[in-house]
Design a protein around this motif. Structure first.
Motif, PDB file in Angstrom:
ATOM      1  N   SER A  70      90.788  -3.366  49.244  1.00 12.36           N
ATOM      2  CA  SER A  70      90.439  -3.959  50.531  1.00 12.36           C
ATOM      3  C   SER A  70      89.099  -3.400  50.986  1.00 12.36           C
ATOM      4  N   ALA A 130      96.845 -11.416  50.026  1.00  9.98           N
ATOM      5  CA  ALA A 130      97.632 -10.358  50.667  1.00  9.98           C
ATOM      6  C   ALA A 130      98.943 -10.140  49.926  1.00  9.98           C
ATOM      7  N   ARG A 159      99.017  -2.400  53.340  1.00 11.73           N
ATOM      8  CA  ARG A 159      97.635  -1.995  53.089  1.00 11.73           C
ATOM      9  C   ARG A 159      97.568  -1.013  51.908  1.00 11.73           C
ATOM     10  N   GLU A 160      98.618  -0.210  51.790  1.00 16.06           N
ATOM     11  CA  GLU A 160      98.721   0.681  50.632  1.00 16.06           C
ATOM     12  C   GLU A 160      98.821  -0.124  49.342  1.00 16.06           C
ATOM     13  N   ARG A 174      91.116  -1.960  60.793  1.00 14.29           N
ATOM     14  CA  ARG A 174      90.854  -3.394  60.945  1.00 14.29           C
ATOM     15  C   ARG A 174      91.970  -4.047  61.760  1.00 14.29           C
ATOM     16  N   ALA A 218      97.937  -3.121  48.816  1.00 13.36           N
ATOM     17  CA  ALA A 218      96.716  -3.881  48.549  1.00 13.36           C
ATOM     18  C   ALA A 218      95.676  -3.021  47.849  1.00 13.36           C
ATOM     19  N   ARG A 219      95.754  -1.698  48.056  1.00 15.33           N
ATOM     20  CA  ARG A 219      94.759  -0.811  47.445  1.00 15.33           C
ATOM     21  C   ARG A 219      95.166  -0.372  46.044  1.00 15.33           C
ATOM     22  N   SER A 231      91.709   0.737  57.454  1.00 16.67           N
ATOM     23  CA  SER A 231      93.028   0.526  58.048  1.00 16.67           C
ATOM     24  C   SER A 231      92.919   0.305  59.557  1.00 16.67           C
ATOM     25  N   ASP A 237      96.270  -9.475  55.801  1.00 17.61           N
ATOM     26  CA  ASP A 237      96.733  -8.144  55.424  1.00 17.61           C
ATOM     27  C   ASP A 237      98.077  -8.161  54.727  1.00 17.61           C
ATOM     28  N   LEU A 245     103.165  -2.891  57.861  1.00 21.59           N
ATOM     29  CA  LEU A 245     101.724  -3.136  57.793  1.00 21.59           C
ATOM     30  C   LEU A 245     101.012  -2.039  57.002  1.00 21.59           C
ATOM     31  N   PRO A 303      94.872  -6.273  62.485  1.00 17.45           N
ATOM     32  CA  PRO A 303      95.854  -6.808  61.541  1.00 17.45           C
ATOM     33  C   PRO A 303      95.912  -8.333  61.581  1.00 17.45           C
TER      34      PRO A 303
END
Lengths: 336, 336
Positions: free
Chosen positions: B7, B236, B323-324, B13, B326-327, B11, B205, B319, B15
């Protein structure tokens, strides 16, 4: 009344009555007639105006039928004059929250009638059938009939244009000046067969035009093809109860409309409006001086109906008067 | 999730979340997601199951949409779990009096939604448009979308034959044994265009499958043509929150149905049901020992939602987890 004859039955006979009714005022007398026919083991048929019926929020609403149903089931709100007693308004407030049309008030309890009726009518059930089913459920003794199962609308032509009845009556609060009123659909509608059949019953004691608004509540019934003829040919006398009391209409816009249509606010004007239809008129005792001007049998009595006793009193007065009329020689028919 | 990439935004950002939801359980998490996206100036789109929708008393009733609307407007009844708080039932009692069908309870306030929706839909307004208008009126921040504007029905095939969802769920109280479930209309229905558009948003996200019944509430959404593909191609991660807590379903018939369909009442069975759709699973902390059996990223946390704080907590957990995910490198896509 066609060729009135000496009644063969005595006054102790079980009463057999047809009433034509609009909403609130009419429903009061209908409740009185119901009480006395019930007490005496008689029969009452109430033919109710459907010209005020309309569709609102997709629901079929029949204000006069409901007023009569609620009055005869003793569910009506006597203080407010319409709808059900102990009513609540949570639906209306929730409707406002989500932006629905809120000019026509629908009580939470009352709403059941509209939702269920709409549902049944969409399934092809006739309005009269639905009404009969509900009346039975509510333990009502009388037969309550919509004057017709067909759609008749009351259209009020005003200085601001033609308004559907509820737009004139509720949304505009009867403010626009009335020029004339007509009933789209009436010419093609059929009076309910059971109404015609009952009107032709030789055992009928009386046909009572309840003290409803003649222009808005009774005329839509009289506009149905064959109905005036059925009243003329009925063996029972047709007796109207004047909705005028002491030179004013008790409820609603009757007086205002009569004025705007050029009529006096008198029982004589009511008699004149019903000319060719009625055999006799019941007026309020306060209006009795006016009676002299009327060329038909008149009974002046207490027409105010505050409680069930008042309603029963007037109902009995009308019934006794009808039986008197029926025993008189047939002079009226000749005059017309 | 298609080709998850590092991403570019941090974090902090705002949501941007899509949630797929059924009724009560889903609506709780949706309310949490709404609270955090609102607080953080973000964006939430809730796509809601319409398979439970049905016509009753001539009214179009959308139980899941209403649960989400009421939950996000904070009008819902948290104790009863469905409908509105401070609800009254005068309509139902009056309906019973006149012999109407009373197996499905409609509160007086809730009824406004059904009457107005039915009215608007009959006028040709789309369900999504009506829903958006009501959401705006109720001050809801999120975009609430019916998964489709077309009619999809949930049909429960049981040992006693096929039952429309509400017949199975309310009238029969989930008693008949379920053999399978299908969704007539789904194959011809189109997912709401705004849903497809949002799923394709590269700035998204997370796509959260709320802890609703997978078989009854989420499957009707997944059955819409193109929807599984849209989820697969979304940038996402798709994260389901398990509706199973401690080896049982918190609410409704999920556990019973899973048993009848031969599935274990475990998060693993949920993961298996959503195979090919989800990238990760959120399970309740009580079920964490099971996590070992799952071959996808799992977050074990507190999924019980008794109050708004619980809902916000779970929403934030989901959420952060998204994000975790996604990385992380794209290992999962390869596995499938």
């Amino acid at each position: 009344m066609h060729a009135p004859q000496q009644s063969t039955a005595g006054s102790q006979r079980r009463p057999n009555i047809v009433a034509l009714s609009g909403g609130v005022g009419g429903a009061k007398l209908a409740a009185g007639l119901d009480a006395i026919t019930r007490a005496d083991g008689g029969k009452l048929t109430v033919a109710v105006n459907t010209g005020d019926d309309f569709e609102h929020l997709g629901l079929k609403i029949c204000p006069d039928l409901d007023s009569v149903l609620y009055a005869l089931a003793r569910l009506n709100d006597p203080a407010r004059g319409w709808g059900r007693a102990n009513e609540t308004w949570h639906f209306m407030r929730a409707l406002q929250e989500i932006g629905g049309e809120d000019w026509f008030s629908l009580g939470d309890r009352d709403l059941a009638m509209h939702v269920e009726r709409t549902h049944q009518l969409r399934k092809g059930i006739a309005l009269s059938r639905f009404t009969a089913d509900v009346a039975a459920r509510l333990g009502i003794h009388a037969t309550i009939l919509p004057a017709t199962d067909d759609v008749v609308r009351t259209l009020v032509h005003t200085e601001e244009g033609a308004l559907p009845f509820q737009d004139y009556f509720v949304k505009r609060r009867c403010e626009p000046t009335v020029r004339h009123i007509d009933f789209p659909g009436a010419a093609e509608a059929r009076p309910h067969p059971a109404l015609l059949q009952t009107l032709a019953d030789p055992a009928l004691d009386a046909i009572v035009i309840c003290p409803s608004n003649p222009y808005l509540s009774i005329d839509p019934i009289l506009a149905l093809p064959g109905l005036r003829a059925a009243l003329r040919h009925a063996s029972a006398p047709v007796i109207a109860v004047s909705p005028i009391v002491g030179g004013d209409a008790l409820k609603g816009p009757a007086a205002k409309i009569m004025r705007e249509l050029g009529a006096e606010i008198t029982p004589a004007a009511i008699a004149s409006h019903y000319q060719g239809v009625i055999d006799a008129l019941v007026i309020d005792e306060r209006d009795s001086p006016q009676a002299a001007r009327l060329d038909l049998p008149v009974l002046a009595t207490r027409t105010l109906m505050h409680c069930l006793q008042d309603k029963e009193f007037l109902a009995r007065e009308v019934l006794v008067f009808a039986r008197e009329i029926a025993r008189r020689p047939a002079t009226l028919e000749a005059v017309q």
